[in-house]
Design a protein around this motif. Structure first.
Motif, PDB file in Angstrom:
ATOM      1  N   THR A 138       6.682   1.674  18.353  1.00 49.94           N
ATOM      2  CA  THR A 138       6.657   1.069  17.025  1.00 49.94           C
ATOM      3  C   THR A 138       7.826   0.100  16.889  1.00 49.94           C
ATOM      4  OG1 THR A 138       7.922   2.927  16.132  1.00 49.94           O
ATOM      5  CG2 THR A 138       5.514   3.040  15.960  1.00 49.94           C
ATOM      6  N   ALA A 139       7.686  -0.873  15.977  1.00 46.66           N
ATOM      7  CA  ALA A 139       8.706  -1.901  15.798  1.00 46.66           C
ATOM      8  C   ALA A 139       8.726  -2.329  14.336  1.00 46.66           C
ATOM      9  CB  ALA A 139       8.413  -3.096  16.702  1.00 46.66           C
ATOM     10  N   PRO A 140       9.845  -2.897  13.864  1.00 46.39           N
ATOM     11  CA  PRO A 140       9.876  -3.396  12.482  1.00 46.39           C
ATOM     12  C   PRO A 140       8.803  -4.458  12.260  1.00 46.39           C
ATOM     13  CG  PRO A 140      12.086  -3.309  13.427  1.00 46.39           C
ATOM     14  CD  PRO A 140      11.137  -3.052  14.547  1.00 46.39           C
ATOM     15  N   VAL A 141       8.235  -4.460  11.067  1.00 43.86           N
ATOM     16  CA  VAL A 141       7.237  -5.465  10.695  1.00 43.86           C
ATOM     17  C   VAL A 141       7.979  -6.609  10.011  1.00 43.86           C
ATOM     18  CG1 VAL A 141       5.172  -5.945   9.355  1.00 43.86           C
ATOM     19  CG2 VAL A 141       5.455  -3.716  10.469  1.00 43.86           C
ATOM     20  N   ILE A 142       8.101  -7.724  10.704  1.00 39.54           N
ATOM     21  CA  ILE A 142       8.836  -8.886  10.198  1.00 39.54           C
ATOM     22  C   ILE A 142       7.843 -10.011   9.949  1.00 39.54           C
ATOM     23  CG2 ILE A 142      10.634 -10.574  10.693  1.00 39.54           C
ATOM     24  CD1 ILE A 142      11.975  -8.479  12.462  1.00 39.54           C
ATOM     25  N   VAL A 143       7.717 -10.400   8.685  1.00 36.39           N
ATOM     26  CA  VAL A 143       6.805 -11.477   8.299  1.00 36.39           C
ATOM     27  C   VAL A 143       7.536 -12.381   7.309  1.00 36.39           C
ATOM     28  CG1 VAL A 143       4.608 -12.085   7.210  1.00 36.39           C
ATOM     29  CG2 VAL A 143       4.764 -10.041   8.644  1.00 36.39           C
ATOM     30  N   LYS A 144       7.680 -13.652   7.652  1.00 41.37           N
ATOM     31  CA  LYS A 144       8.285 -14.616   6.745  1.00 41.37           C
ATOM     32  C   LYS A 144       7.263 -15.027   5.698  1.00 41.37           C
ATOM     33  CE  LYS A 144      11.453 -16.464  10.226  1.00 41.37           C
ATOM     34  NZ  LYS A 144      11.934 -17.671  10.931  1.00 41.37           N
ATOM     35  N   VAL A 155       1.177  -8.738   7.517  1.00 40.80           N
ATOM     36  CA  VAL A 155       1.879  -7.518   7.105  1.00 40.80           C
ATOM     37  C   VAL A 155       1.033  -6.285   7.377  1.00 40.80           C
ATOM     38  CG1 VAL A 155       2.748  -6.249   5.117  1.00 40.80           C
ATOM     39  CG2 VAL A 155       3.330  -8.669   5.389  1.00 40.80           C
ATOM     40  N   ILE A 156      -0.217  -6.281   6.913  1.00 40.96           N
ATOM     41  CA  ILE A 156      -1.078  -5.101   7.074  1.00 40.96           C
ATOM     42  C   ILE A 156      -1.436  -4.894   8.544  1.00 40.96           C
ATOM     43  CG2 ILE A 156      -3.251  -4.046   6.395  1.00 40.96           C
ATOM     44  CD1 ILE A 156      -1.088  -4.280   4.207  1.00 40.96           C
ATOM     45  N   GLU A 157      -1.661  -5.992   9.267  1.00 42.22           N
ATOM     46  CA  GLU A 157      -1.968  -5.855  10.694  1.00 42.22           C
ATOM     47  C   GLU A 157      -0.799  -5.227  11.445  1.00 42.22           C
ATOM     48  OE1 GLU A 157      -4.194  -8.627  13.948  1.00 42.22           O
ATOM     49  OE2 GLU A 157      -2.470  -9.515  12.938  1.00 42.22           O
ATOM     50  N   GLY A 158       0.428  -5.654  11.121  1.00 42.10           N
ATOM     51  CA  GLY A 158       1.595  -5.066  11.767  1.00 42.10           C
ATOM     52  C   GLY A 158       1.754  -3.594  11.445  1.00 42.10           C
ATOM     53  N   LEU A 159       1.510  -3.221  10.186  1.00 39.29           N
ATOM     54  CA  LEU A 159       1.609  -1.808   9.802  1.00 39.29           C
ATOM     55  C   LEU A 159       0.553  -0.966  10.509  1.00 39.29           C
ATOM     56  CD1 LEU A 159       2.288  -2.191   5.957  1.00 39.29           C
ATOM     57  CD2 LEU A 159       3.931  -1.562   7.738  1.00 39.29           C
ATOM     58  N   LEU A 160      -0.699  -1.469  10.606  1.00 36.70           N
ATOM     59  CA  LEU A 160      -1.761  -0.714  11.271  1.00 36.70           C
ATOM     60  C   LEU A 160      -1.472  -0.542  12.760  1.00 36.70           C
ATOM     61  CD1 LEU A 160      -4.983  -2.170   9.582  1.00 36.70           C
ATOM     62  CD2 LEU A 160      -4.063   0.132   9.342  1.00 36.70           C
TER      63      LEU A 160
END
Length: 634
Positions: A427-433, A506-511
């Motif tokens: 897992t990794a931080p979800v970073i979205v500008k 954002v949602i794709e990174g969380l999933l």
């Protein structure tokens, strides 16, 4: 005046050769004044326009010539064949055949149940011989069974017309069913015999040349033990029954067999967070290794089955030791199930179902948690049933499965990690500008500059124009003065908000993180995997909802893992509570897979869920999760 123009187009074939395509005629009507007015350039344009459709027709003609040559060839293949010739078919996919026969060999008889396609019914009826036998009595009488060369006489138990039994396997999607009727003529016949024959031969309706008159699928069993998967019966086939142990009954033709041939099989799977060892074994073999206290019972109760499972769990947890990266390990969990081998593969049987002590089959799954994919796994096999010196074993990892064998003279097997492109999922931080409207201080500066420009322009204008320019400059100055104080009262103007692309990211990174976290087999490991994208106070609730709403359990009891997430649709992305908090409604499709006892199961699950997310600079955190629905496709 009318001109008739003939074209003989050609198309280029192989090696640059040209071949005639056909005669194309074009008719064009022109008047003399029109010809005079049209210049050479316009005539060139007219020729180009008129030739385009002709060239298109030319190409189609060229293709048509090839098609014309194909038609008689195909027609010859279809109509030139004899109506009684056998189809060239794969030995698999017998469940899709228009006709089908189930063969069951018992202690003193063979039972054959025929399902006859309505269009093939005449093939299965023997001609009238003058004895005034009915049509029903003559149905199926050209299906012959011989025991040690002596033909057995049949007795018809049932004959009627009923709906076709739909048989489905994983191969059914690869082999399209032949045209067939929705209903069939069902014939149930019994062929008694004396003694224990060494050879039993099954002969379908054949023509004088020995070719089958109809396509017939077949499945056979001996004393409730499957002998074949779904196959085809296209000639006389001979079964060699083993009356001492039906598991070893087989056909002379090696194509008529089943997938699980050995009475004991091993499957060793190396996965990102667990090494899983699955074993198929028979109750009668387990009884020889440990005392189950079953007495003389042939049929087992549900309580007896429960006791057997408990004993088997303890027994297998202490046998066949496994070493991972040089350290011998003990299983974290052991699960024992009743299973059954059939034409469709393996399936679980509930403990309450009646159990035959002589034919009962079981499966055990032993799990050994790991933190990463191991570099090496070794197993030493200790259990060999009487008369069995080779145990089939399948070694699988993220790259696929490899069949192997364990020999009594060499009972060890090893797996080495040779994966060169494998990356351990983490897992990794979800970073979205995110992008938003301009900040209020920038608006203030912009309005002030415009006010100065208007004031400067007022100096060289007429009195009327000067007053207008000064009025605009004053209005801009007032707007600039008010812009800065209101920045805190308009957060939507000062805080960047996610657009459609950013919300999807954002949602794709969380999933993706959720799927990775669910690879962990222990709660504390799952909680640790949530750390990069879930605040500490929310991790227990998120973990519990993940297990409740997103877990897909395989027939063996193991959890499937997510291969891919697709068709993500963010339905809404709305502010909630603070200025950096949002509530998101989304749906997506997760393709999950998992193996058990040599079978890989894949399915697609359609999910719909609610996400509570918060923004911390460019990082996004999952504060809450609610899975609203989960529906398996198909």
């Amino acid at each position: 005046m009318t001109f008739n123009i003939w074209f003989w187009p050609v198309s280029t074939g192989k090696a640059g050769r040209t071949r005639p395509c056909g005669l194309v005629t074009s008719s064009m009507e022109l008047t003399i004044p029109m010809i005079v007015r049209v210049g050479s350039s316009r005539m060139t344009w007219i020729r180009m326009v008129s030739m385009r459709p002709l060239r298109f027709i030319s190409k189609q003609c060229a293709r048509g010539i090839v098609g014309l040559f194909r038609v008689p060839v195909l027609a010859g293949l279809v109509f030139g064949a004899s109506p009684v010739a056998a189809d060239l078919v794969s030995p698999y996919g017998g469940e899709t055949a228009p006709n089908f026969v189930e063969l069951s060999v018992e202690d003193d008889h063979v039972r054959a149940t025929l399902e006859i396609d309505l269009s093939d019914y005449p093939i299965f009826v023997v001609p009238e011989d003058g004895s005034n036998t009915s049509l029903a009595e003559r149905t199926g009488q050209n299906f012959h069974i011989l025991a040690d060369g002596e033909e057995l006489q049949s007795t018809t138990q049932t004959i009627d017309v009923r709906p076709r039994v739909l048989r489905q396997t994983a191969a059914s999607t690869l082999v399209a069913p032949r045209p067939r009727s929705e209903k069939v003529v069902f014939v149930d016949m019994v062929f008694p015999f004396q003694g224990k024959p060494e050879r039993i031969t099954f002969t379908p309706p054949l023509n004088p040349d020995g070719l089958p008159l109809a396509s017939i699928g077949v499945v056979a069993e001996h004393m409730d033990v499957p002998v074949t998967d779904y196959r085809y019966l296209s000639q006389a086939e001979t079964m060699l029954p083993d009356w001492g142990d039906p598991w070893f009954t087989k056909f002379e033709n090696p194509n008529l067999t089943r997938h699980h041939k050995s009475p004991m099989m091993s499957f060793l799977a190396m996965e990102p967070r667990v090494v899983r060892h699955e074993i198929i074994f028979r109750l009668k073999d387990l009884e020889k290794w440990t005392n189950l206290g079953l007495g003389e019972a042939e049929r087992l109760t549900a309580d007896q089955v429960a006791d057997i499972k408990a004993t088997a769990s303890k027994f297998f947890s202490e046998r066949n030791p496994i070493t991972i990266d040089g350290a011998q390990v003990k299983p974290d969990t052991v699960q024992v199930s009743r299973i059954e081998v059939g034409a469709e593969g393996l399936r679980l049987i509930p403990d309450q179902a009646e159990a035959n002590r002589n034919t009962m089959l079981m499966g055990v799954v032993l799990s050994y948690p790991t933190t990463i994919l191991p570099a090496r796994v070794d197993m030493t096999w200790e259990l060999f049933p009487d008369g069995l010196e080779i145990i089939p074993v399948t070694l699988s990892d993220p790259a696929g499965a490899v069949p192997s064998q364990i020999y009594q003279s060499d009972p060890s097997v090893s797996w080495n990690n040779h994966l060169t492109t494998w990356q351990d999922p983490r897992t990794a931080p979800v970073i979205v500008k995110t992008a938003g409207l301009a900040q209020a201080p920038l608006i203030t500066i912009g309005l002030g500059l415009l006010a100065l420009v208007c004031a400067g322009l007022a100096g060289n204008r007429t009195a009327r124009q000067r007053y207008v320019a000064l009025g605009i400059a004053g209005a801009l100055g007032v707007a600039a003065a008010f812009a800065y104080p209101i920045k805190h009262s308009l957060p939507m103007m000062t805080e960047p908000q996610p657009d459609e692309v950013a919300s999807h990211q954002v949602i794709e990174g969380l999933l993706t993180n959720i799927s990775t976290a669910m690879l962990e087999t222990q709660n504390d490991k799952v909680t640790a995997a949530l750390e990069p994208f879930v605040e500490e106070g929310n991790r227990d609730d998120v973990r519990a909802e993940m297990r409740r709403g997103l877990s897909v359990t395989l027939p063996s009891g193991a959890l499937a893992r997510v291969e891919d997430i697709s068709d993500l649709n963010v339905e809404s992305f709305l502010p909630e509570g603070g200025k950096n908090q949002h509530q998101v409604l989304a749906n997506w499709t997760a393709r999950v897979s998992g193996g058990h006892w040599g079978h890989l199961h894949r399915r697609a699950v359609f999910y719909r869920g609610m996400f509570n997310v918060s923004r911390h600079g460019e990082r996004w955190k999952l504060d809450g999760l609610t899975i609203l629905s989960a529906k398996t496709e198909g």
